[in-house]
Design a protein around this motif. Structure first.
Motif, PDB file in Angstrom:
ATOM      1  N   TYR A  55      13.740  -7.739   2.420  1.00  0.00           N
ATOM      2  CA  TYR A  55      13.079  -7.050   3.527  1.00  0.00           C
ATOM      3  C   TYR A  55      11.572  -7.284   3.487  1.00  0.00           C
ATOM      4  O   TYR A  55      10.943  -7.526   4.510  1.00  0.00           O
ATOM      5  N   PHE A  56      11.003  -7.217   2.281  1.00  0.00           N
ATOM      6  CA  PHE A  56       9.562  -7.425   2.125  1.00  0.00           C
ATOM      7  C   PHE A  56       9.177  -8.850   2.516  1.00  0.00           C
ATOM      8  O   PHE A  56       8.183  -9.065   3.232  1.00  0.00           O
ATOM      9  N   GLU A  57       9.962  -9.812   2.076  1.00  0.00           N
ATOM     10  CA  GLU A  57       9.658 -11.221   2.392  1.00  0.00           C
ATOM     11  C   GLU A  57       9.730 -11.481   3.892  1.00  0.00           C
ATOM     12  O   GLU A  57       8.839 -12.124   4.460  1.00  0.00           O
ATOM     13  N   LEU A  58      10.762 -10.960   4.545  1.00  0.00           N
ATOM     14  CA  LEU A  58      10.888 -11.164   5.993  1.00  0.00           C
ATOM     15  C   LEU A  58       9.759 -10.450   6.732  1.00  0.00           C
ATOM     16  O   LEU A  58       9.172 -11.009   7.668  1.00  0.00           O
ATOM     17  N   GLY A  59       9.423  -9.244   6.312  1.00  0.00           N
ATOM     18  CA  GLY A  59       8.297  -8.537   6.924  1.00  0.00           C
ATOM     19  C   GLY A  59       6.995  -9.299   6.755  1.00  0.00           C
ATOM     20  O   GLY A  59       6.181  -9.379   7.681  1.00  0.00           O
ATOM     21  N   SER A  60       6.806  -9.879   5.583  1.00  0.00           N
ATOM     22  CA  SER A  60       5.585 -10.662   5.326  1.00  0.00           C
ATOM     23  C   SER A  60       5.524 -11.897   6.216  1.00  0.00           C
ATOM     24  O   SER A  60       4.447 -12.272   6.689  1.00  0.00           O
ATOM     25  N   ILE A  61       6.665 -12.516   6.447  1.00  0.00           N
ATOM     26  CA  ILE A  61       6.704 -13.678   7.349  1.00  0.00           C
ATOM     27  C   ILE A  61       6.307 -13.246   8.754  1.00  0.00           C
ATOM     28  O   ILE A  61       5.519 -13.918   9.428  1.00  0.00           O
ATOM     29  N   LEU A  63       4.394 -10.761   9.529  1.00  0.00           N
ATOM     30  CA  LEU A  63       2.946 -10.516   9.529  1.00  0.00           C
ATOM     31  C   LEU A  63       2.174 -11.818   9.627  1.00  0.00           C
ATOM     32  O   LEU A  63       1.160 -11.892  10.332  1.00  0.00           O
ATOM     33  N   THR A  64       2.637 -12.841   8.918  1.00  0.00           N
ATOM     34  CA  THR A  64       1.994 -14.148   8.985  1.00  0.00           C
ATOM     35  C   THR A  64       2.016 -14.686  10.412  1.00  0.00           C
ATOM     36  O   THR A  64       1.067 -15.321  10.848  1.00  0.00           O
ATOM     37  N   LYS A  65       3.090 -14.388  11.119  1.00  0.00           N
ATOM     38  CA  LYS A  65       3.231 -14.849  12.503  1.00  0.00           C
ATOM     39  C   LYS A  65       2.578 -13.879  13.498  1.00  0.00           C
ATOM     40  O   LYS A  65       2.737 -14.032  14.695  1.00  0.00           O
ATOM     41  N   GLU A  87      13.168   0.628  -9.931  1.00  0.00           N
ATOM     42  CA  GLU A  87      11.929   0.221 -10.591  1.00  0.00           C
ATOM     43  C   GLU A  87      11.017  -0.712  -9.786  1.00  0.00           C
ATOM     44  O   GLU A  87      10.049  -1.221 -10.328  1.00  0.00           O
ATOM     45  N   THR A  88      11.273  -0.921  -8.541  1.00  0.00           N
ATOM     46  CA  THR A  88      10.452  -1.838  -7.742  1.00  0.00           C
ATOM     47  C   THR A  88       9.051  -1.261  -7.543  1.00  0.00           C
ATOM     48  O   THR A  88       8.911  -0.089  -7.204  1.00  0.00           O
ATOM     49  N   PRO A  89       8.000  -2.060  -7.742  1.00  0.00           N
ATOM     50  CA  PRO A  89       6.651  -1.555  -7.461  1.00  0.00           C
ATOM     51  C   PRO A  89       6.485  -1.324  -5.959  1.00  0.00           C
ATOM     52  O   PRO A  89       6.718  -2.229  -5.153  1.00  0.00           O
ATOM     53  N   LEU A  90       6.085  -0.124  -5.593  1.00  0.00           N
ATOM     54  CA  LEU A  90       5.996   0.249  -4.185  1.00  0.00           C
ATOM     55  C   LEU A  90       4.640  -0.047  -3.551  1.00  0.00           C
ATOM     56  O   LEU A  90       4.545  -0.165  -2.331  1.00  0.00           O
ATOM     57  N   ALA A  91       3.595  -0.153  -4.349  1.00  0.00           N
ATOM     58  CA  ALA A  91       2.245  -0.318  -3.799  1.00  0.00           C
ATOM     59  C   ALA A  91       2.120  -1.523  -2.852  1.00  0.00           C
ATOM     60  O   ALA A  91       1.548  -1.379  -1.767  1.00  0.00           O
ATOM     61  N   PRO A  92       2.646  -2.700  -3.208  1.00  0.00           N
ATOM     62  CA  PRO A  92       2.517  -3.828  -2.265  1.00  0.00           C
ATOM     63  C   PRO A  92       3.242  -3.588  -0.944  1.00  0.00           C
ATOM     64  O   PRO A  92       2.781  -4.040   0.107  1.00  0.00           O
ATOM     65  N   ILE A  93       4.341  -2.849  -0.985  1.00  0.00           N
ATOM     66  CA  ILE A  93       5.074  -2.572   0.255  1.00  0.00           C
ATOM     67  C   ILE A  93       4.261  -1.624   1.130  1.00  0.00           C
ATOM     68  O   ILE A  93       4.116  -1.850   2.336  1.00  0.00           O
ATOM     69  N   TYR A  94       3.729  -0.561   0.534  1.00  0.00           N
ATOM     70  CA  TYR A  94       2.899   0.369   1.303  1.00  0.00           C
ATOM     71  C   TYR A  94       1.662  -0.340   1.859  1.00  0.00           C
ATOM     72  O   TYR A  94       1.253  -0.086   2.991  1.00  0.00           O
ATOM     73  N   ASN A  95       1.057  -1.220   1.065  1.00  0.00           N
ATOM     74  CA  ASN A  95      -0.111  -1.953   1.533  1.00  0.00           C
ATOM     75  C   ASN A  95       0.248  -2.854   2.718  1.00  0.00           C
ATOM     76  O   ASN A  95      -0.479  -2.896   3.713  1.00  0.00           O
ATOM     77  N   ALA A  96       1.362  -3.548   2.631  1.00  0.00           N
ATOM     78  CA  ALA A  96       1.784  -4.423   3.729  1.00  0.00           C
ATOM     79  C   ALA A  96       2.104  -3.611   4.983  1.00  0.00           C
ATOM     80  O   ALA A  96       1.754  -4.010   6.099  1.00  0.00           O
ATOM     81  N   LEU A  97       2.740  -2.461   4.794  1.00  0.00           N
ATOM     82  CA  LEU A  97       3.033  -1.590   5.929  1.00  0.00           C
ATOM     83  C   LEU A  97       1.732  -1.098   6.556  1.00  0.00           C
ATOM     84  O   LEU A  97       1.589  -1.078   7.785  1.00  0.00           O
ATOM     85  N   GLY A  98       0.767  -0.745   5.715  1.00  0.00           N
ATOM     86  CA  GLY A  98      -0.537  -0.334   6.223  1.00  0.00           C
ATOM     87  C   GLY A  98      -1.210  -1.453   7.008  1.00  0.00           C
ATOM     88  O   GLY A  98      -1.792  -1.218   8.074  1.00  0.00           O
ATOM     89  N   TYR A  99      -1.095  -2.673   6.511  1.00  0.00           N
ATOM     90  CA  TYR A  99      -1.697  -3.804   7.197  1.00  0.00           C
ATOM     91  C   TYR A  99      -1.026  -4.034   8.557  1.00  0.00           C
ATOM     92  O   TYR A  99      -1.698  -4.359   9.548  1.00  0.00           O
ATOM     93  N   ALA A 100       0.283  -3.839   8.618  1.00  0.00           N
ATOM     94  CA  ALA A 100       0.992  -3.995   9.895  1.00  0.00           C
ATOM     95  C   ALA A 100       0.496  -2.957  10.903  1.00  0.00           C
ATOM     96  O   ALA A 100       0.265  -3.280  12.074  1.00  0.00           O
ATOM     97  N   TYR A 101       0.333  -1.720  10.450  1.00  0.00           N
ATOM     98  CA  TYR A 101      -0.222  -0.699  11.340  1.00  0.00           C
ATOM     99  C   TYR A 101      -1.657  -1.040  11.742  1.00  0.00           C
ATOM    100  O   TYR A 101      -2.060  -0.841  12.882  1.00  0.00           O
TER     101      TYR A 101
END
Length: 177
Positions: A55-61, A63-65, A87-101
Motif C-alpha cells: 500500500y505504501f509503495e503504490l501510494g508513493s508511486i 505521489l510521484t505522479k 512492528e512496521t515503522p509508522l512515521a514514514p507512512i504518516y509523513n507520506a500521508l501528510g505530504y499527500a494532504y
C-alpha cells in the motif's frame, strides 16, 4: 589545422549527443520500472488485501505522479495494515500521508499527520521540515520556527532548516519591531 576545427566541433557534438542519450535512456528505464510496479501493485491489490509495504509503495508511486487524492486512501490502508502487522515503522507512512494532504493544500490535515510521524519517531527530520513548511504555508511563523529548530536538534547541518530558521527569525524580529 583547417581540418582540426570541424573534427573538434564534431567530437564535442557527438559527446553532447551521447550524454543526452544516456540521460534519456536512464529516464525511460526509470519510468518503465515505475509503470511496471504500478501495474503489478494495482492488479495484486484489486484481487487481495495487501501488505503495509505494498500500500505504501503504490501510494508513493501516486505521489510521484502528483495524484495525491489517489494516494491518500492507500496510505490510510497502509496504516491499518501496519496496525495488524505490528512492528512496521509508522512515521514514514504518516509523513507520506501528510505530504499527500499538503499537495492538496489541506495544511491542517498535513500538520496533524506530520505531528503523528514525529510522535512515532521524534528524530525524523523530514517530517519536522515538512511540518515547518506546512506551518509557513498557513502563515504561522512561530510554530514553523519551532519545527525547523526541532530539525536542527537532530540534524544540525540541515541546510534547509538552517536557511528557514534564519529567515523566520528575521521575519519575527521585524514583526516585533
Amino acid at each position: 589545422m583547417e581540418n582540426a576545427l570541424p573534427a573538434i566541433y564534431l567530437s564535442v557534438l557527438i559527446v553532447l549527443l551521447g550524454v543526452s542519450a544516456w540521460f534519456v535512456v536512464k529516464q525511460i528505464l526509470k519510468t518503465r520500472r515505475i509503470e511496471s510496479s504500478l501495474t503489478r501493485l494495482q492488479r495484486k491489490l484489486k484481487q487481495e488485501p495487501g501488505t503495509t509495504q505494498e500500500y505504501f509503495e503504490l501510494g508513493s508511486i501516486y505521489l510521484t505522479k502528483k495524484l495525491a487524492s489517489q494516494a491518500i486512501p492507500l496510505f490510510q490502508k497502509a496504516l491499518k495494515a501496519a496496525e495488524s502487522e505490528g512492528e512496521t515503522p509508522l512515521a514514514p507512512i504518516y509523513n507520506a500521508l501528510g505530504y499527500a494532504y499538503f499537495m492538496q493544500e489541506q495544511y491542517d490535515l498535513a500538520i496533524r499527520q506530520y505531528k503523528e510521524a514525529l510522535k512515532h519517531q521524534p528524530d525524523y527530520v523530514t517530517a519536522a521540515n515538512n511540518l515547518g513548511h506546512a506551518y509557513e504555508k498557513k502563515n504561522l511563523p512561530q510554530p514553523a520556527l519551532e519545527a525547523y529548530q526541532h530539525t536542527l536538534k537532530y540534524d544540525p547541518n540541515n541546510a534547509i532548516a538552517q536557511r528557514r530558521v534564519n529567515s523566520l527569525k528575521k521575519r519575527l524580529s521585524g514583526a516585533a519591531a
